[in-house]
Design a protein around this motif. Structure first.
Motif, PDB file in Angstrom:
ATOM      1  N   SER A   1       0.830  -1.211   0.000  1.00 39.11           N
ATOM      2  CA  SER A   1       0.000   0.000   0.000  1.00 39.11           C
ATOM      3  C   SER A   1       0.864   1.262   0.000  1.00 39.11           C
ATOM      4  O   SER A   1       0.633   2.213  -0.757  1.00 39.11           O
ATOM      5  N   THR A   2       1.859   1.318   0.861  1.00 39.10           N
ATOM      6  CA  THR A   2       2.730   2.508   0.960  1.00 39.10           C
ATOM      7  C   THR A   2       3.494   2.702  -0.336  1.00 39.10           C
ATOM      8  O   THR A   2       3.634   3.823  -0.838  1.00 39.10           O
ATOM      9  N   CYS A   3       3.971   1.579  -0.878  1.00 42.22           N
ATOM     10  CA  CYS A   3       4.741   1.711  -2.124  1.00 42.22           C
ATOM     11  C   CYS A   3       3.863   2.234  -3.255  1.00 42.22           C
ATOM     12  O   CYS A   3       4.315   3.024  -4.106  1.00 42.22           O
ATOM     13  N   ASN A   4       2.628   1.784  -3.302  1.00 47.38           N
ATOM     14  CA  ASN A   4       1.727   2.293  -4.352  1.00 47.38           C
ATOM     15  C   ASN A   4       1.496   3.805  -4.221  1.00 47.38           C
ATOM     16  O   ASN A   4       1.423   4.521  -5.209  1.00 47.38           O
ATOM     17  N   ILE A   5       1.335   4.236  -2.971  1.00 44.73           N
ATOM     18  CA  ILE A   5       1.138   5.699  -2.747  1.00 44.73           C
ATOM     19  C   ILE A   5       2.357   6.460  -3.225  1.00 44.73           C
ATOM     20  O   ILE A   5       2.240   7.495  -3.914  1.00 44.73           O
ATOM     21  N   ILE A   6       3.521   5.960  -2.890  1.00 41.16           N
ATOM     22  CA  ILE A   6       4.758   6.668  -3.288  1.00 41.16           C
ATOM     23  C   ILE A   6       4.889   6.626  -4.803  1.00 41.16           C
ATOM     24  O   ILE A   6       5.275   7.623  -5.444  1.00 41.16           O
TER      25      ILE A   6
ATOM     26  N   ASN B   1      10.040  15.066   3.025  1.00 42.29           N
ATOM     27  CA  ASN B   1       9.557  14.761   4.383  1.00 42.29           C
ATOM     28  C   ASN B   1       8.441  13.724   4.334  1.00 42.29           C
ATOM     29  O   ASN B   1       8.378  12.803   5.181  1.00 42.29           O
ATOM     30  N   ASP B   2       7.578  13.853   3.386  1.00 39.59           N
ATOM     31  CA  ASP B   2       6.474  12.895   3.253  1.00 39.59           C
ATOM     32  C   ASP B   2       7.018  11.507   2.886  1.00 39.59           C
ATOM     33  O   ASP B   2       6.537  10.483   3.391  1.00 39.59           O
ATOM     34  N   LEU B   3       8.008  11.513   1.993  1.00 45.71           N
ATOM     35  CA  LEU B   3       8.611  10.241   1.580  1.00 45.71           C
ATOM     36  C   LEU B   3       9.286   9.540   2.776  1.00 45.71           C
ATOM     37  O   LEU B   3       9.151   8.328   2.982  1.00 45.71           O
ATOM     38  N   GLU B   4       9.951  10.337   3.578  1.00 47.38           N
ATOM     39  CA  GLU B   4      10.627   9.774   4.756  1.00 47.38           C
ATOM     40  C   GLU B   4       9.594   9.267   5.763  1.00 47.38           C
ATOM     41  O   GLU B   4       9.790   8.218   6.406  1.00 47.38           O
ATOM     42  N   ALA B   5       8.523   9.987   5.926  1.00 45.12           N
ATOM     43  CA  ALA B   5       7.474   9.549   6.852  1.00 45.12           C
ATOM     44  C   ALA B   5       6.850   8.240   6.390  1.00 45.12           C
ATOM     45  O   ALA B   5       6.571   7.331   7.199  1.00 45.12           O
ATOM     46  N   ARG B   6       6.667   8.047   5.094  1.00 49.43           N
ATOM     47  CA  ARG B   6       6.086   6.802   4.594  1.00 49.43           C
ATOM     48  C   ARG B   6       7.108   5.654   4.722  1.00 49.43           C
ATOM     49  O   ARG B   6       6.744   4.492   4.908  1.00 49.43           O
TER      50      ARG B   6
ATOM     51  N   LEU C   1      14.570  -1.590   2.199  1.00 49.71           N
ATOM     52  CA  LEU C   1      13.624  -0.704   1.501  1.00 49.71           C
ATOM     53  C   LEU C   1      13.471   0.618   2.219  1.00 49.71           C
ATOM     54  O   LEU C   1      13.466   1.698   1.618  1.00 49.71           O
ATOM     55  N   GLU C   2      13.327   0.503   3.528  1.00 46.50           N
ATOM     56  CA  GLU C   2      13.176   1.742   4.309  1.00 46.50           C
ATOM     57  C   GLU C   2      14.398   2.629   4.151  1.00 46.50           C
ATOM     58  O   GLU C   2      14.300   3.851   3.922  1.00 46.50           O
ATOM     59  N   ASN C   3      15.551   2.010   4.280  1.00 46.82           N
ATOM     60  CA  ASN C   3      16.784   2.804   4.181  1.00 46.82           C
ATOM     61  C   ASN C   3      16.946   3.400   2.788  1.00 46.82           C
ATOM     62  O   ASN C   3      17.405   4.543   2.627  1.00 46.82           O
ATOM     63  N   ALA C   4      16.572   2.650   1.774  1.00 45.77           N
ATOM     64  CA  ALA C   4      16.699   3.159   0.411  1.00 45.77           C
ATOM     65  C   ALA C   4      15.783   4.376   0.199  1.00 45.77           C
ATOM     66  O   ALA C   4      16.171   5.388  -0.397  1.00 45.77           O
ATOM     67  N   LEU C   5      14.533   4.282   0.663  1.00 46.83           N
ATOM     68  CA  LEU C   5      13.608   5.427   0.502  1.00 46.83           C
ATOM     69  C   LEU C   5      14.111   6.651   1.260  1.00 46.83           C
ATOM     70  O   LEU C   5      13.989   7.795   0.775  1.00 46.83           O
ATOM     71  N   LYS C   6      14.657   6.444   2.431  1.00 46.60           N
ATOM     72  CA  LYS C   6      15.186   7.575   3.178  1.00 46.60           C
ATOM     73  C   LYS C   6      16.379   8.187   2.460  1.00 46.60           C
ATOM     74  O   LYS C   6      16.592   9.414   2.473  1.00 46.60           O
TER      75      LYS C   6
ATOM     76  N   ALA D   1      14.979  10.408  -0.155  1.00 44.04           N
ATOM     77  CA  ALA D   1      14.466  11.646   0.453  1.00 44.04           C
ATOM     78  C   ALA D   1      15.595  12.632   0.686  1.00 44.04           C
ATOM     79  O   ALA D   1      15.466  13.845   0.439  1.00 44.04           O
ATOM     80  N   ASN D   2      16.721  12.111   1.154  1.00 43.54           N
ATOM     81  CA  ASN D   2      17.867  13.008   1.373  1.00 43.54           C
ATOM     82  C   ASN D   2      18.375  13.579   0.056  1.00 43.54           C
ATOM     83  O   ASN D   2      18.776  14.760  -0.023  1.00 43.54           O
ATOM     84  N   ASN D   3      18.374  12.745  -1.002  1.00 50.15           N
ATOM     85  CA  ASN D   3      18.791  13.255  -2.313  1.00 50.15           C
ATOM     86  C   ASN D   3      17.871  14.386  -2.788  1.00 50.15           C
ATOM     87  O   ASN D   3      18.320  15.393  -3.370  1.00 50.15           O
TER      88      ASN D   3
END
Length: 843
Positions: A315-320, A654-659, A668-673, A676-678
């Protein structure tokens, strides 16, 4: 021209003399002719009698009682015009009888007073003779016997008091007569100074009048110099006027062309600014677009990992995954159309310097004054020659007029008159001395009588002894009585002589005061003199008949005297326009006709003035077809107003990091964060500079301003250019075809200005002749000196005061005689007295 008027001034001065006390009135307009030179005069035609003036006023009041009737103008006119004595029956004519009765009625006060005086003259000597004869017969108090009366002391005191009062009144009267006598003598002696003052002022006038005339003539140079100055400045004056009138059409047209030239330069700069600014902004947005695309691709790869297939992360991945489309630039400057073609055309237009062409038009138009100067050199030279010739004519005419001869003749006549007065003035003083001596003798007669009365009162009062009987009175008392009788005797001897003098001076002086002095003061005397056919039965106006040999000219004594009293010029006062009409002589057309004709023939050709040539006009048309109106200004303004990115990258990160935090711990979590930093790094390194860095802010601002300027410039550009060209063509047409009308109008104004200087000069000359040159105040001073001061103030007032005092004294001699005779009975020693027998009294 002014010269001749001056000469005429001198001509009429030949028969009249005046004083000059000009009142300077600045001439209208721009010319200042200064003050007409004038000298100060010494004569003050006003007399202040001093303390004796109180007596004069008393005498005037008495004369008003004697003669309260107003000045009989009509009666004097009729009497002067009526002929008496030509035939034996003239006096019996009804109209002459009526006039005689009217004259008697007017003089009734003087007639009654004179009749009483004559009665006094006749009766008093006769009464004195009878009184003397009566006393010789021991009657009329001549008997040296005094009857005793109970109220004798009271009667004596009353008689003494009444006699003393009468003597005081007689004394006051004789003092008034003596003061008037002395006043007349002192004024006659002082009249020499007044006469000399009048002669001195007349000489000053004669010497000053030529200077005034020369001054009027010399002020022509002021007019000529001003006219020459304007002629020498014909460029700034006439040329500038023509330029000013044409400039109402020309300058707006050239200003519009110059404004359009500036608009071309501004258009070029704006196009260049648009091109540069778009390149700067394209560079920044393209790099940002590449980075965002790269981040989006890596983020998409991460979301395609198998970890996102897990139930917890799907679900989260689809939103992103669905929000990845927001990672894109918003303002895309790369898609905007270029302006290189428009810039190239504008650059082609600028190869021709339109501003320089317009400035040439300005320069050509501003050379209008120089064109006027160059094209009017010959005509202005002719005008200057005309002005010089007018000045020469004036000078030559001045030399032909016999000014100095007239002045010399008048000076000789005045000198002879002064010498005559100086020669005969000692004779006048000598006869005045005889008059003074005779009047003094008359006063001494009265003084002698009064002295006898005073001595009689003094001796009688001091020597009287109330205990002494009439036959035993003392020597002093008896002497007092004799003094009183001596006073009575001299009263009878002198009174009739005194009254003769009083009657003669009363009738003469009183009538002069009422018929000359008073009407002279209120000018009714002049009205009588101005009566038609009065002084000459064939002349309606006597003064004009004498001066101009034309009695029909309305010139009156009253008007001349009043004008001279106000110190007006003799030309105005004597109406000398009938002898020499200044208005005809000073006709402005006589002196400005040549000037006006030459100015009217001024021809000025301005066809050489080219406001804007065909190259400049073609340049304007090329600019109008440069194509700037085809620029898509809306697209530019739309992109300028857009934000840099579609979404706020910080919020997205910020939204990406929160998700990512919602996902299970792991790669996966670390990659998305990491993504977000990029994104945050892209925001800080690229988005923020695009929004805040000076380079990009300035580029965006410059692009905005340039696009808006181009939009304004391109709005109806073709219409604007055509309007400018039409305005320039209209102004050029005005210069080529209609400038002559403007030149004619301005030349007329220029001519009016030049001619106006002559008009000012002529008007100033006329005003000076009328009010300042040869002002005739000395004539009024001479008349005032002769009539008002000498005849009325010096002579008539003194004579009237003399008879008033002497007449009062003479009249009061009558009661003094009565009281003196009565009183002497109480002072003189009697030969017999009343004797009473004591026994009889007791019985």
């Amino acid at each position: 021209m002014a010269v001749e008027l001056c000469l005429l001034l001198l001509l009429f001065c030949g028969s009249t003399i005046s004083e000059v006390q000009p009142i300077y009135k600045p001439p209208p307009g721009t010319l200042d002719f200064g003050f007409v030179p004038a000298k100060t005069y010494d004569t003050g035609a006003y007399h202040e009698p001093g303390p004796i003036g109180i007596l004069f006023k008393v005498v005037h009041a008495f004369l008003y009682l004697v003669q309260p009737n107003p000045f009989p103008q009509d009666l004097i006119r009729k009497l002067a015009q009526q002929k008496f004595g030509n035939t034996q029956g003239d006096y019996q004519k009804p109209e002459n009888v009526v006039l005689t009765l009217q004259a008697i009625y007017y003089e009734i006060g003087f007639i009654v007073s004179a009749a009483l005086g004559l009665l006094f003259i006749l009766l008093l000597p006769l009464v004195g003779l009878c009184f003397c004869m009566c006393r010789c017969c021991d009657n009329c108090g001549g008997e040296m016997h005094q009857r005793q009366k109970k109220n004798a002391d009271c009667q004596r005191s009353c008689f003494a008091t009444f006699l003393f009062v009468a003597s005081l009144i007689i004394s006051v009267g004789v003092l008034c007569a003596y003061a008037a006598n002395q006043h007349l003598t002192s004024q006659v002696r002082g009249a020499k100074k007044l006469v000399n003052s009048n002669f001195k002022d007349l000489k000053v006038f004669l010497n000053d009048t030529p200077a005034q005339i020369d001054y009027l003539v010399s002020q022509y140079n002021t007019t000529k110099d001003k006219a020459l100055s304007d002629l020498n400045n014909v460029g700034p004056l006439l040329g500038s006027r023509v330029q000013e009138q044409l400039g109402k059409e020309v300058r707006p047209a050239l200003d519009a062309a110059l404004t359009m030239a500036g608009a071309i330069r501004e258009t070029k700069e704006a196009l260049e600014n648009v091109s540069v600014s778009v390149e700067v902004l394209q560079e920044g947005t393209e790099r940002l677009h590449a980075n965002l695309t790269d981040v989006k691709m890596h983020l998409s790869n991460t979301l395609n990992d198998s970890a996102c297939a897990a139930a917890q992360a799907a679900s989260t991945c689809n939103i992103i995954r669905n929000s990845l489309n927001q990672l894109n630039i918003n303002a895309n400057f790369s898609g905007l159309p270029g302006v290189s073609s428009q810039l190239a055309k504008v650059n082609d237009v600028l190869k021709i310097d339109l501003s320089s062409l317009v400035q040439k038009g300005y320069a050509a138009f501003n050379d209008t004054p120089d064109l006027v100067v160059n094209q009017t050199k010959n005509i202005l030279s002719d005008i200057k020659n005309v002005l010089e010739s007018i000045g020469s004519n004036i000078s030559n005419f001045t030399k032909t007029l016999p000014v100095q001869k007239i002045i010399a003749d008048l000076t000789i006549y005045l000198t002879q008159s002064e010498a005559y007065v100086q020669d005969y003035f000692p004779v006048v003083e000598q006869y005045d001395f005889y008059r003074w001596l005779g009047c003094l003798i008359l006063c001494c007669m009265v003084v002698l009588i009064v002295i006898f009365y005073y001595l009689g009162l003094l001796c009688g009062t001091c020597g009287y002894d109330k205990h002494a009987s009439p036959t035993t009175r003392g020597c002093i008392s008896n002497t007092g009585g004799n003094f009183l009788m001596a006073g009575v005797g001299f009263s009878f001897l002198f009174s009739w002589v005194l009254m003769i003098v009083v009657v003669l001076t009363f009738v003469t002086g009183g009538n002069i005061e009422k018929l000359v002095c008073e009407p002279f003061e209120d000018k009714t005397l002049f009205k009588v003199l101005d009566t038609p056919y009065l002084l000459n039965q064939h002349w309606k106006n006597y003064l004009s008949g004498i001066l101009f040999k034309n009695p029909n000219i309305n010139l009156t004594f009253e008007k001349v005297y009043s004008d001279c009293k106000e110190n007006k010029g003799i030309y105005t006062s004597l109406h000398l326009e009938h002898l020499f009409n200044i208005n005809e002589f000073l006709n402005i057309s006589m002196y400005t006709e040549d000037v006006a004709l030459r100015i009217e023939h001024i021809q000025i050709n301005l066809s050489k003035i080219i406001l804007l040539d065909e190259i400049g006009k073609e340049n304007l048309l090329n600019f109008s077809s440069s194509g700037i109106e085809g620029i898509n200004f809306g697209a530019y303004l739309t992109e300028i107003n857009k934000s840099v990115t579609k979404v706020d990258l910080l919020s997205f990160a910020n939204d990406l990091e929160a998700r990512a935090d919602q996902l299970p711990k792991g790669a996966l979590e670390n990659a998305l964060k990491g993504h977000a930093n990029n994104i945050r790094m892209i925001h800080s390194q690229q988005v923020v500079p695009l929004e805040q860095a000076m380079k990009y802010v300035k580029a965006r601002s410059t692009l905005n301003q340039s696009i808006r300027l181009l939009k304004r410039t391109s709005s109806e550009l073709m219409v604007k250019v055509k309007n400018v060209i039409s305005a320039v063509n209209a102004a050029q047409l005005l210069i080529n075809n209609n400038a002559s009308l403007v030149i004619v109008q301005e030349t007329k104004k220029y001519m009016d200005t030049i001619v106006g200087y002559f008009e000012q000069y002529i008007e100033w000359v006329k005003e000076s002749i009328a009010m300042e040159v040869a002002a005739c105040k000395p004539i009024a001073n001479v008349i005032d000196t002769a009539v008002d001061i000498f005849l009325c103030s010096y002579v008539t007032d003194s004579v009237n005061t003399f008879w008033f005092g002497l007449g009062g004294s003479s009249i009061f001699l009558i009661p003094a005689i009565i009281f003196a005779v009565k009183l002497s009975k109480y002072y003189r020693r009697m030969d017999t007295e009343d004797v009473y027998d004591d026994s009889v009294e007791q019985w």
